[in-house]
Enzyme design. Structure first.
Site: not given
Lengths: 464, 561
Positions: B217, B259
Site C-alpha cells: 500500500d 499500489e
C-alpha cells in the site's frame, strides 16, 4: 535446449520413449518442447538408476511433467528394459523393468532413505505402526502399465505403483490409503510405503508400495462372468459390496481430529454449487450433441427438460455431511478375492485436478458411481459377452447394493429422510451420466446408448 | 520430517508447481474480511468464516485472494493504520486461523496475498509511542520529526477532505511529525536502516507463514526529499529492489503488487527492470472505461492504452473495475472529473475525496449488458483482473454510510436473516446488510443466483473459466485494431499459437464495423461463448455487426481445426 548432463539420455530420446508409452496421456497433442527438468540418483552401485522428471510442453502454453525411472548399464551389457538411449558408453533403459532396481527402491523405503539430486530430494518411507516387511523382496515382476502409472509385483506379496504424470501436492491415493490403513480398514490392500519428491519444479508423490492382493478378477469382469452363469449370486455380492462401501465411509469419517478427513457440515451454498456445475455441464453437452447419432434420439432436444429435472431433484433440504471419499468408484475399482471385496485405486477421477479430487463431498457420490456402473455392466454384457441379461438385473443390483449400504453406513452422513437421499443420489447419478455421455461421444460411440438410457430413466422417474 | 506424511506448514510450495509467472494468468478476488463471512457468530467476518467459503471461491475459479489489512489496528482507516505488524485483529481471529486459512486455500489451488502498509503505522504502534516519548529514544529516528511544519512543502495533500497539512504537531514529542495520509498515520523514516530491516523482518514473518505475497500500500511515498513532490523518488525504488531481492532469495513464486496511484509512465518505474514489484495497478484505465461507456466512445480506452508504456516480461498490470476504495479520479483531468461526477455521482454523497464511492452494479444502473460489457473489456486486457467481493452477484451499495463503508457491507449469501452472513443478532453486525428492494440481499444473493441459470454469478463463473482457458489473455500481446467506428473497441491478443480477437461495442445502439484482419487471412473466427464458427477471414475488411453494448470474443483458428 539446455546442455544434457553426461549421466542422462538425450532429451529427444527421452521424449520418444515417453510419447510411446501407454501412460503418456496426451497422444493427440502437438509437443512444442520437452526437456529433462531434473534427475535424482537412486542407486550408485550397479546397476545405476535415477528418477528423471521430464516436462512436455504443448500449445497453447500448457505442459505435463512425467516421471521416468532410468536404469544405466555399460553398453554391451544386456539391459532388462526398453532401451531409451545409448550415450557415452552407457545404455539408458526403462529402469522399472529391471528387478534389481525395483528391489532397491523397496530397500530404500525400508531404510527410510533420503536421496538428493542437484535441485531436489526424494524421501522414501515405510508406513509406521503396521507389521514390518518380513524379508527382502526376491522376485520382481513388472506388470502391465495402467493409464497413469506402472506397477511392479514382488513375490506375489507387494506391489509398487509408480505414478507417471505428476501433479503438485500429495496424491490423494497416498492420503486416502494411508488413512484407511492406519485406521484399520480391512477391505483394501494395505499401504506399506511411498516415495516423494521435494524441490523444483514441484513437490509430488512419486509412488506407493502396497500389499499385493491376489484376486480372481476385478468387479467388472466378475460381474460379466457372473451374468453369464450365476446372476443371482452376484446380486448377493452386490449387497456385500454395499456393506463394504458403507464401512469404508464410516472409517473415512471417523477422525474429527484430522482436518483433512474430519466430516464437515456443508456450507449453505454447497448444494447450489454442485447443482450449478452439473447444470452448466448439461447445457454444454446438449449444446454440443451431434445431430446424426441415432442412439441420442430419445434425449435429443430435451436439455431444458433435464435441467428442470435437476432443479426438482436438488430440493434436498439438508444434504447430510461431507467427507473424503473414493472419488472414482465403479466396478473396475473393486476386486473379488474369492470371499470378499477389496477396494482399490484411490487416485480419483483422472480428468480432475488434485485440488478438486481432495474436496470433501457427500458419500452418496461414491454410491452413485457404483449404481451407474451397474447400469453399464447390465447393458454392456450383451455387447461384450453375448449374454442375455435378465430385465430386472440392474434394478436388483441397485436394490441389493443400497440395502447393504444403507444398513451399514452412519446415516448421520446422509440427508435426513429417505426421499432426500434418493434425490441427492439422483443428482449425482445425473452428474455421472452427463459426464459419461460426453466421454462416450468422444471415445466409444457404440456405448452412447448406456448414458442415454440413464438420463432417460432419470427423466422418467419423476421426483421422489 | 521423518515418518511424517502431512506437510506441517502452509508453505505454498507443497501444493503448487513452481511457476514464477503464475500471477500473469491468475484471476484475483479482493475480500474485505470483516464483510465476507462470520465464522464465530459475533457479527463480524473473520478468517474462519473465509475458510468456510473457500469452496465457493474455488468453484468460481478464483486463483488468488487479496485480503485487506488484517493486522491489529485501531481501525480509524479501515486497518491501514497498523498498530502491530505481527498480530491480527482479534475480531478476525488468530495467527493460527491465518495458518489454517492458508493451508486450506493452498490445498484448493488458491493463493492468498494481503495488504501491507510500509509507508506508515498507526500512531498507536509501539514504535511511534516510543519514538515520540523522548528525543533520546532509540526509536526517535524511526519517524520523520521536525521543529517546523514547512519542510517538503511541494508534497501534495492526499486526503483533502480531512487533512490540511502533511505535518501535525505532537505535544508529547514537542515536534511536528510527517504524514502523507491521516494525521493518525505517521510516516516511517526509511532513511533509517533500522526501519528498513524492521520492515523486511515483517515481510519474512508473513511469507514464512505461507502468505503468497503482498499488495504494498502507498509505496510511492516511502522517502522525502526537499524540492521534490516526495513521490516516486529514486531512493524508494532502490529500497523496493532490495525488498524484491530478499523475497526472491528465500521465497520463490511470491508476488509484490504495488499500489501506486500514478500515471502509467510513473507506475512502470515500480517494475524496475523486472527487479522491483511483480505487479502494479493500472489506475487510469478504470475511470476511462466508465467514461467510454457513458460517452459511447472507445477513444478514452484506446488512448490511455496507447499511453501505457511496455512493461518487463516478468511483470503484469493489475486491473479492476471497482475495489474497496472510491473510484479514484486522481488520474484524470479536471474536465474529465467534472464529467464523471455529473454522470456517475449525481448525489453529492457519492463523492469522496477525488472519487466516487460506489460499487460496480449501481454505477452501471444495474444494467446487465453494461456489467457484462465492462467485465468483458476488463478481462480482455493485458493485465490480471481483480474482482471485488460481491460484484460477481451485482451487489449494491449504501451511500448513506460514512467514508467508504457504503461499499464494504456484508456479502449477500442467502435471502435469510443477516443475508446469511452471520448468525449474530442483527444489532451486532458491524454494518447492516443492504435491504433496498433492488439490490438488497433478498433480491441479490449467492443462493438465489446459483439456482437461476441466467444469473450474473453463473455468467461470471463461465467467463472466468473462459479467460483461464486461453493463456493469450494473461501472457499475450495487446494489438489494437484501428477501425473507422469510434464506438468499437477492438484488439488482438496473441500468445504463441493462441490468437484471440476481441470486439466490444460501447454504444447503446447496434453497430457495424469493418476490421482490417488481412494479417489473419484464411483463419476462421470461432466465437468463444457459444463456440460457433464465423465466415473465414479473407482479403477484404471483415464486417461484424454487434448489438447494443454487445461484444464478441473470437478464437482465430486454422481452417482445418
Amino acid at each position: 535446449m539446455a546442455e544434457t548432463p553426461i549421466d542422462a539420455p538425450s532429451e529427444p530420446a527421452l521424449v520418444d520413449f515417453i510419447t510411446a508409452q501407454r501412460w503418456y496421456r496426451s497422444k493427440s497433442r502437438e509437443i512444442v518442447h520437452a526437456n529433462l527438468v531434473t534427475t535424482v540418483p537412486l542407486t550408485t552401485a550397479p546397476p545405476r538408476s535415477s528418477v528423471a522428471l521430464v516436462e512436455v510442453r504443448f500449445q497453447p502454453g500448457t505442459h505435463e511433467i512425467y516421471q521416468v525411472i532410468l536404469g544405466a548399464r555399460p553398453s554391451g551389457e544386456r539391459s532388462p528394459g526398453t532401451t531409451i538411449d545409448e550415450a557415452g558408453g552407457t545404455t539408458f533403459y526403462e529402469g522399472l523393468a529391471d528387478p534389481a532396481i525395483a528391489r532397491e527402491l523397496v530397500e530404500l523405503m525400508k531404510a527410510g532413505a533420503k536421496v538428493s539430486g542437484a535441485e531436489g530430494t526424494i524421501d522414501l518411507r515405510l508406513v509406521e505402526g503396521i507389521a514390518p516387511l518380513e524379508q527382502a523382496p526376491l522376485e520382481a515382476l513388472a506388470v502391465s502399465a495402467e493409464q497413469s502409472n506402472s506397477s511392479v509385483v514382488f513375490d506375489d506379496a507387494l506391489i509398487l505403483k509408480v505414478y507417471r504424470r505428476l501433479e503438485a501436492g500429495m496424491n490423494p491415493e497416498l492420503e486416502l490409503l494411508r488413512f484407511l490403513t492406519v485406521h484399520g480398514f480391512a477391505n483394501i490392500a494395505a499401504l506399506r510405503g511411498w516415495y516423494e519428491y521435494t524441490g523444483p519444479p514441484l513437490d509430488a508423490t512419486l509412488g506407493i508400495l502396497q500389499d499385493y492382493a491376489r484376486c480372481e478378477n476385478d468387479g467388472w469382469e466378475f460381474a460379466l462372468d457372473a451374468l453369464a452363469s450365476v446372476p443371482d449370486e452376484f446380486v448377493a455380492h452386490a449387497r456385500r459390496l454395499g456393506e463394504v462401501t458403507g464401512a469404508m465411509h464410516i472409517v473415512l469419517a471417523s477422525d474429527p481430529s484430522d482436518a483433512n478427513f474430519a466430516p464437515e457440515e456443508p456450507s449453505v451454498e454447497s448444494l447450489g454449487l454442485l447443482v450449478a456445475s452439473v447444470d452448466e455441464e448439461i447445457e454444454r453437452v446438449f449444446l454440443d450433441l451431434p445431430g446424426d447419432v441415432e442412439a441420442l434420439d430419445s434425449i435429443a432436444g430435451r436439455g431444458e427438460e433435464v435441467r428442470d429435472q435437476l432443479r426438482m431433484l436438488s430440493r434436498v433440504g439438508s444434504p447430510g455431511r461431507i467427507i473424503r471419499h473414493h472419488g472414482d468408484y465403479h466396478l473396475g475399482q473393486v476386486l473379488w478375492t474369492g470371499d470378499d471385496w477389496l477396494v482399490v485405486d484411490f487416485e480419483g477421477e483422472p480428468a480432475r485436478s488434485f485440488s478438486e479430487r481432495r474436496q470433501k463431498r457427500s458419500p452418496l457420490r461414491d454410491v452413485a458411481g457404483m449404481l451407474r456402473s451397474f447400469a453399464y455392466v447390465s447393458q454392456a454384457a450383451p455387447m461384450l459377452r453375448g449374454v442375455e441379461v435378465p430385465v430386472d438385473f440392474e434394478s436388483r443390483l441397485r436394490e441389493g447394493f443400497l440395502a447393504g449400504y444403507l444398513g451399514t453406513v452412519d446415516t448421520s452422513l446422509l440427508p435426513s429422510d429417505e426421499h432426500a437421499i434418493e434425490r441427492l443420489l439422483a443428482v449425482f447419478e445425473l452428474e455421472k451420466a452427463v459426464y459419461e455421455l460426453r466421454y462416450e461421444l468422444d471415445n466409444r460411440p457404440d456405448w452412447v446408448g448406456i448414458p442415454v438410457a440413464g438420463i432417460e430413466r432419470l427423466l422418467g422417474a419423476g421426483v421422489p | 520430517m521423518s515418518g511424517e506424511l502431512e506437510p506441517t506448514v502452509s508453505e505454498p510450495g507443497n501444493w503448487f508447481e513452481r511457476d514464477p509467472l503464475w500471477f500473469k494468468r491468475a484471476v484475483f478476488y479482493e475480500i474485505h474480511l470483516r464483510g465476507f463471512f462470520d465464522g464465530n457468530d459475533d457479527g463480524s467476518g473473520d478468517f474462519r468464516g473465509l475458510t468456510e467459503k473457500l469452496d465457493y471461491l474455488q468453484w468460481l475459479g478464483i486463483d488468488c485472494i487479496w485480503l485487506l489489512p488484517m493486522y491489529a489496528s485501531p481501525f480509524r482507516d479501515g486497518g491501514y493504520d497498523i498498530a502491530d505488524f505481527y498480530s491480527v485483529d482479534p475480531d478476525y481471529g488468530t495467527i493460527d486461523d491465518v495458518r489454517a486459512l492458508l493451508e486450506a486455500a493452498h490445498r484448493r489451488g488458491i493463493r492468498v496475498i494481503a495488504d501491507l502498509v510500509m509507508n506508515h503505522t498507526s500512531s498507536d504502534h509501539a514504535w511511534f509511542q516510543e519514538s515520540r516519548s523522548s528525543p533520546d529514544s532509540p526509536k526517535r529516528d524511526w519517524y520523520v520529526w521536525s521543529d517546523e511544519d514547512t519542510r517538503y512543502s511541494d508534497a501534495r495533500i492526499i486526503f483533502i477532505d480531512t487533512e490540511t497539512s502533511n505535518w501535525t504537531w505532537d505535544p508529547v514529542a514537542g515536534a511536528y511529525y510527517w504524514h502523507r495520509f491521516f494525521a493518525h498515520q505517521p510516516d516511517l523514516n526509511y532513511d533509517n536502516p533500522e526501519v528498513q530491516e524492521a520492515m523486511l523482518e515483517v515481510l519474512r514473518f508473513w511469507l514464512d507463514l505461507g502468505l503468497d505475497g503482498f499488495r504494498l500500500d502507498a509505496v510511492p511515498y516511502l522517502y522525502e526529499r526537499e524540492g521534490t513532490n516526495c513521490e516516486n523518488l529514486p531512493e524508494t525504488h532502490a529500497f523496493l529492489a532490495r525488498v524484491r531481492a530478499e523475497v526472491d532469495a528465500s521465497f520463490p513464486d511470491r508476488v509484490l503488487l504495488a499500489e501506486a496511484n500514478q500515471w502509467p509512465a510513473d507506475v512502470v518505474e515500480y517494475f524496475g527492470n523486472g527487479n522491483e514489484c511483480h505487479m502494479a495497478f493500472h489506475f487510469p484505465i478504470m475511470p476511462r472505461m466508465f467514461m467510454a461507456l457513458r460517452r459511447e466512445d472507445a477513444t478514452p480506452i484506446i488512448e490511455v492504452l496507447r499511453n501505457t508504456p511496455p512493461i518487463p516480461d516478468n511483470c503484469q498490470w493489475g486491473l479492476f473495475l471497482r475495489n474497496h476504495d472510491e473510484l479514484t479520479l486522481e488520474m484524470v483531468t479536471d474536465e474529465e472529473r467534472d464529467y464523471m461526477y455529473s454522470e456517475y455521482a449525481k448525489d453529492p454523497r457519492m463523492k469522496l475525496n477525488l472519487g466516487i464511492r460506489r460499487r460496480l452494479a449501481p454505477l452501471l444502473d444495474y444494467g446487465r449488458r453494461e456489467i457484462e460489457l465492462m467485465t468483458a473489456i476488463l478481462f480482455s486486457l493485458h493485465g490480471s483482473p481483480i474482482l471485488y467481493y460481491g460484484d460477481e452477484i451485482g451487489m449494491g451499495d449504501n451511500v448513506y454510510l460514512g467514508d467508504r463503508d457504503g461499499v464494504r457491507t456484508p456479502m449477500h449469501w442467502t435471502a435469510d436473516r443477516n443475508a446469511g452472513f452471520s448468525r449474530a443478532d442483527f444489532a451486532q453486525l458491524y454494518l447492516p446488510p443492504l435491504m433496498d428492494p433492488v439490490s438488497g440481499f433478498q433480491a441479490v444473493n449467492v443462493e438465489a443466483q446459483l439456482r437461476t441459470p441466467t444469473s450474473l454469478l453463473l455468467w461470471m463463473r463461465r467467463f472466468i473459466a473462459l479467460r483461464k482457458e486461453h493463456p493469450g489473455f494473461g501472457l499475450g500481446t495487446y494489438e489494437p485494431i484501428v477501425t473507422g467506428n469510434p464506438r468499437i473497441f477492438a484488439h488482438i491478443r496473441r500468445y504463441e499459437e493462441d490468437v484471440i480477437l476481441c470486439v466490444h461495442n460501447l454504444s447503446r445502439a447496434a453497430q457495424a464495423v469493418e476490421l482490417d484482419l488481412s494479417a489473419f487471412e484464411g483463419l476462421v473466427p470461432v466465437e468463444m461463448l457459444g463456440r460457433s464458427s464465423f465466415p473465414p477471414i479473407g482479403t477484404l475488411p471483415y464486417l461484424l455487426t454487434l448489438g447494443s453494448r454487445g461484444f464478441f470474443w473470437f478464437e482465430l483458428k486454422g481452417a482445418d481445426g
